[in-house]
Structure formats: structure tokens, C-alpha cells
Design an enzyme around this catalytic site. Structure first.
Site, PDB file in Angstrom:
ATOM      1  N   PRO A   1     -49.632  15.830   4.682  1.00  0.00           N
ATOM      2  CG  PRO A   1     -51.276  17.371   4.165  1.00  0.00           C
ATOM      3  CD  PRO A   1     -50.545  16.776   5.323  1.00  0.00           C
TER       4      PRO A   1
ATOM      5  CD  GLN B   1     -52.402  20.615   2.972  1.00  0.00           C
ATOM      6  OE1 GLN B   1     -51.493  20.770   2.164  1.00  0.00           O
ATOM      7  NE2 GLN B   1     -52.200  20.595   4.281  1.00  0.00           N
TER       8      GLN B   1
ATOM      9  CE1 TYR C   1     -46.632  27.429  -0.029  1.00  0.00           C
ATOM     10  CE2 TYR C   1     -47.258  25.940   1.744  1.00  0.00           C
ATOM     11  CZ  TYR C   1     -46.367  26.336   0.768  1.00  0.00           C
ATOM     12  OH  TYR C   1     -45.197  25.640   0.570  1.00  0.00           O
TER      13      TYR C   1
ATOM     14  NE  ARG D   1     -50.323  20.555   8.442  1.00  0.00           N
ATOM     15  CZ  ARG D   1     -49.242  19.892   8.066  1.00  0.00           C
ATOM     16  NH1 ARG D   1     -48.837  19.934   6.801  1.00  0.00           N
ATOM     17  NH2 ARG D   1     -48.566  19.164   8.930  1.00  0.00           N
TER      18      ARG D   1
ATOM     19  CG  LEU E   1     -38.613  17.629  14.272  1.00  0.00           C
ATOM     20  CD1 LEU E   1     -37.584  18.452  15.038  1.00  0.00           C
ATOM     21  CD2 LEU E   1     -37.917  16.807  13.181  1.00  0.00           C
TER      22      LEU E   1
ATOM     23  N   GLY F   1     -44.591  13.033   8.815  1.00  0.00           N
ATOM     24  CA  GLY F   1     -44.153  13.425   7.494  1.00  0.00           C
ATOM     25  C   GLY F   1     -42.920  12.656   7.088  1.00  0.00           C
ATOM     26  NE  ARG F   2     -37.974  16.945   6.543  1.00  0.00           N
ATOM     27  CZ  ARG F   2     -38.658  18.050   6.839  1.00  0.00           C
ATOM     28  NH1 ARG F   2     -39.536  18.026   7.839  1.00  0.00           N
ATOM     29  NH2 ARG F   2     -38.474  19.167   6.171  1.00  0.00           N
TER      30      ARG F   2
END
Length: 367
Positions: free
Chosen positions: A23, A104, A188, A236, A314, A336-337
């Protein structure tokens, strides 16, 4: 045969490969009015492109259970019919590409009401500012300097939020999602309850490990109650706050040992996979990063708790991802990235690893 491109079956759902999309907030929904929290054209193309690129499972960005639960006013939500209907368009397209659509489900807690990351570096939108609101949390502790002090949730409010998670999961199922992931990471709301660093309560939701995990397990139960028995639920987690991992830091936080213990509890409550990340609960944690730096946390859960795990952090190369799965460190990897940079990463990886992957007919000339 490539381990990364072997299917994975959880309950009755078969995911075509082990290369999944994590996400990632897009901060692109309308902040107010009838389209508040509704996914639009940007969200459609963002998710659709990665599905066309061969990603096995795609998880939407953190999708809030209530307006106050959004990280920013520009986040997605799933608390009304307009949002539900808009998501149907997305899930239908993802399924048509052979990709599993996942959502999510989240509440930002004390980290709510912030700017988009490219505006003031995602700093706080304080109450009284346009689109800003007062955040809530387990305890009245602000996230960092300049952030608003959250209002401590009452027991009645906690129970209302548990019900909201269940209601959002019910809508997600109706919208066509096949995986529900509960966001308990990155500082969160659920993470705030889990960690003694952010949970200073003295009632049944604070203090002991059993009390601090109560809210999370109640949320899991509420989601599992309305979710199909044939479909998986993910959780998660931030496997560590990166506080007590540093011998020079005497602050008490959530630890890797806690995560292994909690993974066993989650398994008993019907969670099928732990999406294993770290950090996010305090802005000044000392984190040592590097390629695959969070993989050992996932590997430990898999080996000691017997729960399926996803590894993140990573992971940027096909052979790196292949080795993580082939060596049994994780059941899947979430990018992700790298998927922002390369939407068709899965197709590139399959070619590099000599694996077969479904490619849209429109793109067959590229195979």
C-alpha cells in the site's frame, strides 16, 4: 522454476505469484464534498498499471474507516456507498488482468490530519486550519513537535471504532476485494495501542501485553466475522519501534519478541499472513536501513510463529526477491517505491528469472 512466480494459496484464494504491491498513499482524493475519500482516475490508473504489469496481488493505499481516521484529507476512505461503488470499477479491472485486489483498512490515530507529503513535507494540519481536525489516540501524546495532542479515546469510542473496522470490511467485500489487510503498523492507531511507548492507558486497553493487544484482536475479530471464510485476512505490523533494539535507548517500545508472540495470537484469531514492516511510531527512532533490512523480522515470525509472512523494505531487484522466497525467509515480497519506478517490474523479473507470467494481449509483442 522460479519460486517468486509460483502461485500461493491462502484459504481458497490462489494468488498467481509472490510479487505483490505494498500500500502506498497517493493523497489524491477530494478532501470534502460528495467525492470525499472516493477513488478517482488517478487511483484507477495507478493500480491498473501495476496489474497490467503482472503484479500478483495489489493492496490499495491505507483506506480509512472514518473521515477522522484518514492520514490526510486527501486519503481514500470506505465508509459510504459512493466509495464502495467507485472501488468496484478498480477491483473488476484488476481481476480481469489476473491480479488479486486487496485493500488495507486503516485508522491513522494521532498521526491523522496531515498535509500531502509534497506540501510542507507532510506536516500536521492543526485543528482550525482548512481541512484539519483533532486527532485521537489511546493516550494524549502528540506524534512529534508541532503535531496536535490527540484526544484520548474512551472505551465507548474504542468499541465504536472496532465496529467501524467491521463495517468497512463488509463494504470492501461488497466492492469486490479478495484480501483484507488490517493496518497495524507505522505508528497509526492500532500500532499506537500495541506499543507501550504510545499507550499509557490504565484501563483494559493499556498496561499489560494482553491489554495493549486487546483493541487489535477485537478489530481482527470484527473483520473476520464479516469477511468470507474462503478469503484471507492479512495484518500489517511494525515488528519493532526501533527503540529497545538500540542498547543506548532506554525507552520502552514494541519489540521483535512482542511481534512473534502477537503473531501466534493473530493466527489463532484467523489472520492468514503477517505483512511485516517496522518503525513509524516515533519520528526520532534510530533505524539502520539497507537492502532487505526488514526481511529478518519476517523470517523470524515465519519460523517461530508458523504464520505466513510477507517481506518488505528496500527490495529492488528480481534476484533479491527470488532469493528471499526461495530461501524460505518469506512467502511473498511486497514492493513499494520500486513499483512506482517500474510498474511492469513483475514482467521484467519474470524475463530475468526465466519464468512465465500472464501478459495482456495488447502487450504480447513485448514478450
Amino acid at each position: 522454476m522460479s519460486a517468486l512466480f509460483e502461485p500461493l494459496t491462502l484459504r481458497s484464494l490462489t494468488i498467481p505469484n509472490r510479487l505483490w504491491m505494498a500500500p502506498m498513499c497517493q493523497y489524491s482524493a477530494d478532501p470534502e464534498g460528495p467525492a470525499q475519500g472516493v477513488p478517482g482516475d488517478w487511483h484507477f490508473q495507478h493500480l491498473a498499471a501495476r496489474a497490467a504489469g503482472g503484479t500478483g496481488l495489489i493492496l490499495t493505499e491505507a483506506t480509512a474507516v472514518s473521515p477522522e481516521g484518514r492520514i490526510s484529507p486527501y486519503d481514500l476512505g470506505l465508509w459510504n456507498d459512493a466509495q464502495t461503488e467507485a472501488f468496484r470499477r478498480i477491483t473488476a479491472f484488476l481481476k480481469a488482468q489476473g491480479t488479486v485486489p486487496g485493500i488495507q483498512i486503516a485508522h491513522a490515530g494521532r498521526k491523522a490530519s496531515t498535509e500531502r507529503t509534497w506540501v510542507d513535507r507532510g506536516g500536521p494540519l492543526l485543528p482550525g486550519r482548512r481541512h484539519g481536525w483533532e486527532p485521537v489516540g489511546p493516550s494524549p501524546l502528540p506524534f512529534g513537535e508541532g503535531f496536535a495532542t490527540p484526544s484520548a479515546l474512551s472505551v465507548e469510542q474504542i468499541r465504536e471504532l472496532v465496529a467501524r473496522f467491521g463495517a468497512t470490511a463488509r463494504r470492501a467485500l461488497d466492492a469486490g476485494f479478495e484480501v483484507a489487510e488490517i493496518h497495524g503498523a507505522h505508528g497509526y492507531l492500532i500500532n499506537q495501542f500495541l506499543s507501550p511507548f504510545t499507550n499509557r492507558r490504565t484501563d483494559e486497553y493499556g498496561g499489560s501485553y494482553e491489554n495493549r493487544t486487546r483493541f487489535a484482536l477485537e478489530v481482527v475479530d470484527a473483520v473476520r466475522e464479516v469477511w468470507s471464510d474462503e478469503l484471507p485476512v492479512f495484518f500489517r505490523i511494525s515488528a519493532t519501534d526501533w527503540l529497545t533494539e538500540d542498547e543506548s535507548d532506554d525507552r520502552e517500545g514494541w519489540t521483535a519478541d512482542d511481534t512473534v508472540r502477537f503473531a501466534r495470537d493473530l493466527k489463532e484469531h484467523g489472520v492468514d499472513l503477517l505483512d511485516t514492516s517496522t518503525g513509524g511510531n516515533t519520528p526520532d527512532a534510530k533505524i539502520t536501513t539497507g537492502p532487505g533490512y526488514q526481511v529478518p523480522f519476517a523470517e523470524r515470525v515465519k519460523k517461530e510463529a508458523g504464520l505466513a509472512v510477507g517481506a518488505v523494505g528496500l527490495i529492488t531487484e528480481a534476484r533479491q526477491a527470488e532469493k528471499i522466497v526461495a530461501d524460505g525467509q518469506a512467502d511473498a515480497v511486497l514492493l513499494g517505491r520500486e513499483l512506482l519506478r517500474t510498474p511492469s517490474f513483475a514482467q521484467h523479473a519474470a524475463r530475468e528469472l526465466g519464468a512465465e507470467i500472464r501478459v495482456p494481449q495488447q502487450y504480447h509483442r513485448a514478450v
